[in-house]
Design a protein around this motif. Structure first.
Motif, PDB file in Angstrom:
ATOM      1  N   LYS A 102     -66.502 -19.394  30.837  1.00 51.47           N
ATOM      2  CA  LYS A 102     -65.209 -19.801  31.391  1.00 51.47           C
ATOM      3  C   LYS A 102     -64.770 -21.107  30.738  1.00 51.47           C
ATOM      4  O   LYS A 102     -65.621 -21.963  30.455  1.00 51.47           O
ATOM      5  CB  LYS A 102     -65.316 -20.002  32.902  1.00 51.47           C
ATOM      6  N   PRO A 103     -63.478 -21.294  30.517  1.00 48.37           N
ATOM      7  CA  PRO A 103     -62.393 -20.323  30.711  1.00 48.37           C
ATOM      8  C   PRO A 103     -62.375 -19.293  29.579  1.00 48.37           C
ATOM      9  O   PRO A 103     -62.877 -19.552  28.486  1.00 48.37           O
ATOM     10  CB  PRO A 103     -61.142 -21.203  30.671  1.00 48.37           C
ATOM     11  N   PHE A 104     -61.795 -18.139  29.838  1.00 49.50           N
ATOM     12  CA  PHE A 104     -61.769 -17.072  28.841  1.00 49.50           C
ATOM     13  C   PHE A 104     -60.396 -16.414  28.855  1.00 49.50           C
ATOM     14  O   PHE A 104     -59.643 -16.518  29.829  1.00 49.50           O
ATOM     15  CB  PHE A 104     -62.852 -16.034  29.132  1.00 49.50           C
ATOM     16  N   GLY A 105     -60.078 -15.740  27.787  1.00 48.12           N
ATOM     17  CA  GLY A 105     -58.826 -15.005  27.693  1.00 48.12           C
ATOM     18  C   GLY A 105     -59.004 -13.575  28.179  1.00 48.12           C
ATOM     19  O   GLY A 105     -60.038 -12.948  27.920  1.00 48.12           O
ATOM     20  N   PHE A 106     -58.014 -13.060  28.883  1.00 51.26           N
ATOM     21  CA  PHE A 106     -58.136 -11.711  29.423  1.00 51.26           C
ATOM     22  C   PHE A 106     -58.278 -10.669  28.328  1.00 51.26           C
ATOM     23  O   PHE A 106     -59.025  -9.701  28.471  1.00 51.26           O
ATOM     24  CB  PHE A 106     -56.936 -11.368  30.304  1.00 51.26           C
ATOM     25  N   ARG A 107     -57.568 -10.841  27.205  1.00 53.36           N
ATOM     26  CA  ARG A 107     -57.652  -9.851  26.137  1.00 53.36           C
ATOM     27  C   ARG A 107     -59.068  -9.793  25.561  1.00 53.36           C
ATOM     28  O   ARG A 107     -59.567  -8.726  25.208  1.00 53.36           O
ATOM     29  CB  ARG A 107     -56.653 -10.174  25.023  1.00 53.36           C
ATOM     30  N   GLU A 108     -59.722 -10.942  25.476  1.00 51.43           N
ATOM     31  CA  GLU A 108     -61.104 -10.948  24.992  1.00 51.43           C
ATOM     32  C   GLU A 108     -62.006 -10.205  25.969  1.00 51.43           C
ATOM     33  O   GLU A 108     -62.852  -9.392  25.569  1.00 51.43           O
ATOM     34  CB  GLU A 108     -61.609 -12.377  24.820  1.00 51.43           C
ATOM     35  N   LEU A 109     -61.825 -10.475  27.256  1.00 50.02           N
ATOM     36  CA  LEU A 109     -62.617  -9.781  28.270  1.00 50.02           C
ATOM     37  C   LEU A 109     -62.407  -8.275  28.174  1.00 50.02           C
ATOM     38  O   LEU A 109     -63.360  -7.491  28.184  1.00 50.02           O
ATOM     39  CB  LEU A 109     -62.233 -10.277  29.660  1.00 50.02           C
ATOM     40  N   LEU A 110     -61.165  -7.869  28.063  1.00 47.67           N
ATOM     41  CA  LEU A 110     -60.832  -6.449  28.004  1.00 47.67           C
ATOM     42  C   LEU A 110     -61.451  -5.794  26.771  1.00 47.67           C
ATOM     43  O   LEU A 110     -61.994  -4.683  26.848  1.00 47.67           O
ATOM     44  CB  LEU A 110     -59.314  -6.273  27.989  1.00 47.67           C
TER      45      LEU A 110
END
Length: 235
Positions: A102-110
């Motif tokens: 954290k923090p992270f980008g949603f696109r990376e998580l996806l």
């Protein structure tokens, strides 16, 4: 059929944000906010992927990861504000598929979710054709992810199982640490991680871990599985 994602996060605002975004991507999402509840939900409704925070009430995420991994092989992505290398290595050693800070980008998580779920599906399809094999006194169940020595089960983490399986399937062939890191299929890993896994495997399968019979070291290169006969029986 929609993929099921289990979000285990005690920060309810963050959990809600992840849930909303994932639902927009077409996933079925369930959120829980403590470790004990996570274990209950896993058994009730087996997810296709778990997003798991480290700091949780009632049971820490790292312990949730350990317990889930001994029973299930679906992807577990640990999400944490802990950035120390030892924390990351510990999470991966105890069965996390990946580690996102954290923090992270949603696109990376996806992207990571999709990558690991796709790989998991491909592995399962491949194993539908071959379910078991044996070498020497070892018998490996590729469906249940279990290893037996002289008919006694050896408890292994997912990462230990992957490394041991890789070495056994290529008896006598020296595998470099870099090759073994690729087998782990994780975005986090280094030479020390491999050495730790090998040490733990020796403690579990060798009579004398300090003088190993099965997992040998080739100084300066890597490791290999030693056996007089290279015959591997699949069935």
């Amino acid at each position: 059929m929609k993929k099921r994602i289990l979000v285990v996060e005690d920060d309810r605002h963050m959990a809600d944000l992840i849930q909303v975004r994932l639902k927009k991507e077409g996933y079925e999402v369930e959120c829980v906010h403590d470790g004990l509840k996570a274990l209950q939900v896993v058994e009730r409704c087996l997810p296709d992927c778990m997003l798991l925070d480290w700091m949780l009430p009632k049971m820490e995420g790292i312990e949730v990861c350990r317990q889930v991994r001994y029973q299930h092989d679906f992807p577990i992505i640990m999400i944490s504000g802990r950035t120390e290398e030892l924390d990351i290595v510990l999470a991966l050693e105890l069965g996390a598929t990946d580690y996102l800070t954290k923090p992270f980008g949603f696109r990376e998580l996806l992207t990571r979710m999709r990558m690991h779920m796709k790989r998991f599906e491909n592995e399962r399809k491949c194993k539908e054709y071959v379910s078991k094999f044996s070498i020497g006194p070892f018998h490996i169940d590729l469906i249940a992810f279990k290893v037996y020595k002289n008919n006694l089960e050896i408890p292994l983490t997912q990462r230990e199982f992957k490394v041991l399986l890789h070495l056994m399937q290529q008896p006598g062939d020296i595998q470099t640490r870099e090759q073994i890191i690729e087998v782990l299929e994780s975005s986090k890993g280094d030479r020390r991680t491999v050495d730790v896994i090998i040490r733990r495997l020796r403690e579990k399968i060798e009579k004398q871990p300090s003088a190993p019979k099965w997992i040998k070291t080739k100084n300066g290169i890597g490791y290999y599985f030693h056996i007089d006969s290279k015959e591997v029986s699949y069935y």
